[in-house]
Structure formats: structure tokens, C-alpha cells
Design a protein around this motif. Structure first.
Motif, PDB file in Angstrom:
ATOM      1  N   LEU A  73     -21.776 -35.014  10.627  1.00 54.40           N
ATOM      2  CA  LEU A  73     -22.435 -36.310  10.800  1.00 54.40           C
ATOM      3  C   LEU A  73     -21.477 -37.325  11.404  1.00 54.40           C
ATOM      4  CD1 LEU A  73     -24.856 -38.162  10.384  1.00 54.40           C
ATOM      5  CD2 LEU A  73     -24.076 -38.565   8.040  1.00 54.40           C
ATOM      6  N   THR A  74     -20.211 -37.282  10.964  1.00 53.78           N
ATOM      7  CA  THR A  74     -19.200 -38.184  11.521  1.00 53.78           C
ATOM      8  C   THR A  74     -19.030 -37.955  13.018  1.00 53.78           C
ATOM      9  OG1 THR A  74     -18.002 -38.205   9.406  1.00 53.78           O
ATOM     10  CG2 THR A  74     -16.786 -38.907  11.363  1.00 53.78           C
ATOM     11  N   ASN A  75     -18.984 -36.677  13.412  1.00 56.14           N
ATOM     12  CA  ASN A  75     -18.852 -36.347  14.835  1.00 56.14           C
ATOM     13  C   ASN A  75     -20.054 -36.831  15.632  1.00 56.14           C
ATOM     14  OD1 ASN A  75     -16.409 -35.081  14.295  1.00 56.14           O
ATOM     15  ND2 ASN A  75     -17.331 -33.053  14.079  1.00 56.14           N
ATOM     16  N   GLN A 126     -20.175 -39.646  18.664  1.00 57.24           N
ATOM     17  CA  GLN A 126     -20.785 -39.448  19.982  1.00 57.24           C
ATOM     18  C   GLN A 126     -21.791 -40.555  20.287  1.00 57.24           C
ATOM     19  OE1 GLN A 126     -22.343 -35.469  20.611  1.00 57.24           O
ATOM     20  NE2 GLN A 126     -20.757 -34.576  19.319  1.00 57.24           N
ATOM     21  N   GLY A 127     -22.565 -40.934  19.270  1.00 62.56           N
ATOM     22  CA  GLY A 127     -23.525 -42.013  19.448  1.00 62.56           C
ATOM     23  C   GLY A 127     -22.829 -43.334  19.739  1.00 62.56           C
ATOM     24  N   GLY A 141     -18.010 -49.597  12.757  1.00 65.41           N
ATOM     25  CA  GLY A 141     -17.534 -48.332  13.291  1.00 65.41           C
ATOM     26  C   GLY A 141     -17.911 -47.154  12.412  1.00 65.41           C
ATOM     27  N   VAL A 142     -17.391 -45.985  12.744  1.00 61.87           N
ATOM     28  CA  VAL A 142     -17.691 -44.777  11.968  1.00 61.87           C
ATOM     29  C   VAL A 142     -16.803 -44.719  10.732  1.00 61.87           C
ATOM     30  CG1 VAL A 142     -17.832 -42.266  12.004  1.00 61.87           C
ATOM     31  CG2 VAL A 142     -18.392 -43.561  14.074  1.00 61.87           C
ATOM     32  N   GLY A 195     -25.403 -38.898  18.612  1.00 59.92           N
ATOM     33  CA  GLY A 195     -25.103 -38.501  19.984  1.00 59.92           C
ATOM     34  C   GLY A 195     -25.999 -37.399  20.501  1.00 59.92           C
ATOM     35  N   ASP A 196     -26.746 -36.724  19.651  1.00 57.71           N
ATOM     36  CA  ASP A 196     -27.575 -35.585  20.022  1.00 57.71           C
ATOM     37  C   ASP A 196     -29.035 -36.024  20.102  1.00 57.71           C
ATOM     38  OD1 ASP A 196     -28.823 -33.177  20.399  1.00 57.71           O
ATOM     39  OD2 ASP A 196     -27.655 -32.112  18.873  1.00 57.71           O
TER      40      ASP A 196
END
Length: 229
Positions: A114-116, A120-121, A146-147, A46-47
């Protein structure tokens, strides 16, 4: 002008850093191309700061700087450049060592982070072609969904979660059970020996580089004193 065994060290150091400099330029070019043409192609997080182009550009800039200092310092027998190269390489080695220790000590925190980031991604799956492709390739490669599990996708489970790619597989619940974070963690653990071996080789080469640079700088300083005093 250095002579004897130190001269061999000088040219070995020059060749090694020339290769490092070329690699750095190649990474910068690759990073620039990805950033300009495929900005989000490999960005599954996500970043944006952690996207592949940014990482390639940063690593390329570092390799180019180190290669430049090492090449110029060695071939010109410049004491300041050679010492600067040795200091920067030693600092890099210490940072890598600190990162490994921190990674081992804080692996649970890093895993949660990393999970977070992956979560976000995941939220950008439908809004970015690059993220879509990255997630699809990851889920197919690791046989995951999924995550943490398929419920992360809510009602919009992508076809890449299917065990076999055919129409209607999502509705028939023929999807991967495991989440990607656990699969990635397992892959890292299973390849820990390989990663450790590569890291050991790289660290050894860096230590040799620091020793060569120190040896050359000491010889340059000695020649300077012998010439002027």
C-alpha cells in the motif's frame, strides 16, 4: 411447487436477491458514471486497476450475477440455478475468509505494498486533477502529510499539508508531521471492531443465504422425484 415453510424460504430468498440485484445494478451505474466522467476523481493510488470506478464495476457485476441467479432460481424453483447460487455464494464466503486470514498473516507485506502504491499515486499529484483532489482531501481528513512524512513531497509541499489553511504556512513549517500511511493504519486499527462487526454480519447473512438456497434446492429436487417417480 414448494409448500409450507419452504415456500417462505423461497420468497425470502427471492426478495433478498432482488435487493442484491438492484444494488449490483446501482454499483455498475455509479462505476460507469465515475469511469466516463470522473475517471481519476478518487484515484489516490498509482495503479488504475485499483481506482474506485473499477472496484465499483467489479463489485456491481458480482452482486448482479449473484442476485440474478438467486432470484431466478427461487421464483422459478429451478434446481440448477439455485445450486449455482449456493455454490457461488459459498465460494465467495471462502474467498472472503481466505482474504481475512491472508490479510492478518501478511499485514506487513500488504502495508508495504500500500505504501508503494501511495508513493506512485503521489508522483501523479500535479498531472491529474482527480489525484490532486484525492490527496488534498486525504491529508486534510487525516491531518497528515505525504506517505511516510512531509519529505516525500520534496520541495513541492501542497497547501493541504498545512495545519491551518493560510498563505505561507508551508514556508513557516506549520505542517502536519505524521505521514498518511501511519494515520490510515491507525484508523483501521481503531475501527477494527466496527469492521469486524460488519464483516461478521455479512458473513452470517451469506451463511444463511447458502442454507436457504440448499434447503430450497433440496425441496425442489424432492418434488421433482415425487412427481416423476
Amino acid at each position: 411447487m414448494v409448500e409450507g415453510g419452504v415456500a417462505i424460504v423461497k420468497y425470502l430468498l427471492f426478495v433478498a436477491n432482488l435487493i442484491l440485484w438492484v444494488i449490483g445494478l446501482a454499483l455498475i451505474i455509479c462505476g460507469s458514471v465515475l469511469h466516463l466522467k470522473f475517471a481519476k476523481l478518487l484515484d489516490i493510488l498509482g495503479d488504475d486497476r485499483l481506482s474506485t470506478p473499477v472496484l465499483l464495476l467489479s463489485l456491481g457485476a458480482l452482486c448482479t450475477l449473484l442476485g440474478f441467479l438467486g432470484c431466478c432460481g427461487a421464483i422459478r424453483e429451478n434446481y440448477c440455478l439455485t445450486v449455482s447460487f449456493a455454490v457461488l455464494l459459498a465460494l465467495l464466503l471462502m474467498l472472503e475468509t481466505a482474504a481475512v486470514i491472508a490479510g492478518y498473516a501478511l499485514h506487513e507485506t500488504l502495508l508495504q505494498s500500500l505504501t508503494n502504491q501511495l508513493t506512485q499515486g503521489l508522483s501523479r499529484y500535479s498531472s491529474s486533477t482527480g489525484v490532486t483532489k484525492a490527496w488534498d482531501e486525504t491529508q486534510k481528513a487525516f491531518s497528515c502529510c505525504g506517505v511516510t512524512n512531509s519529505t516525500d513531497w520534496k520541495e513541492d509541499i501542497p497547501i493541504s499539508c498545512c495545519e491551518k489553511m493560510y498563505s505561507g504556512c508551508v514556508e513557516r513549517e506549520k505542517i502536519f508531521v505524521s505521514g498518511c500511511i501511519s494515520k490510515i493504519e491507525g484508523w483501521i486499527v481503531s475501527n477494527a471492531a466496527l469492521v469486524g462487526g460488519v464483516s461478521t454480519v455479512m458473513s452470517s447473512l451469506q451463511i444463511v443465504g447458502v442454507c436457504f438456497a440448499c434447503c430450497l434446492s433440496k425441496s425442489i429436487l424432492k418434488d421433482f422425484h415425487d412427481f416423476y417417480y
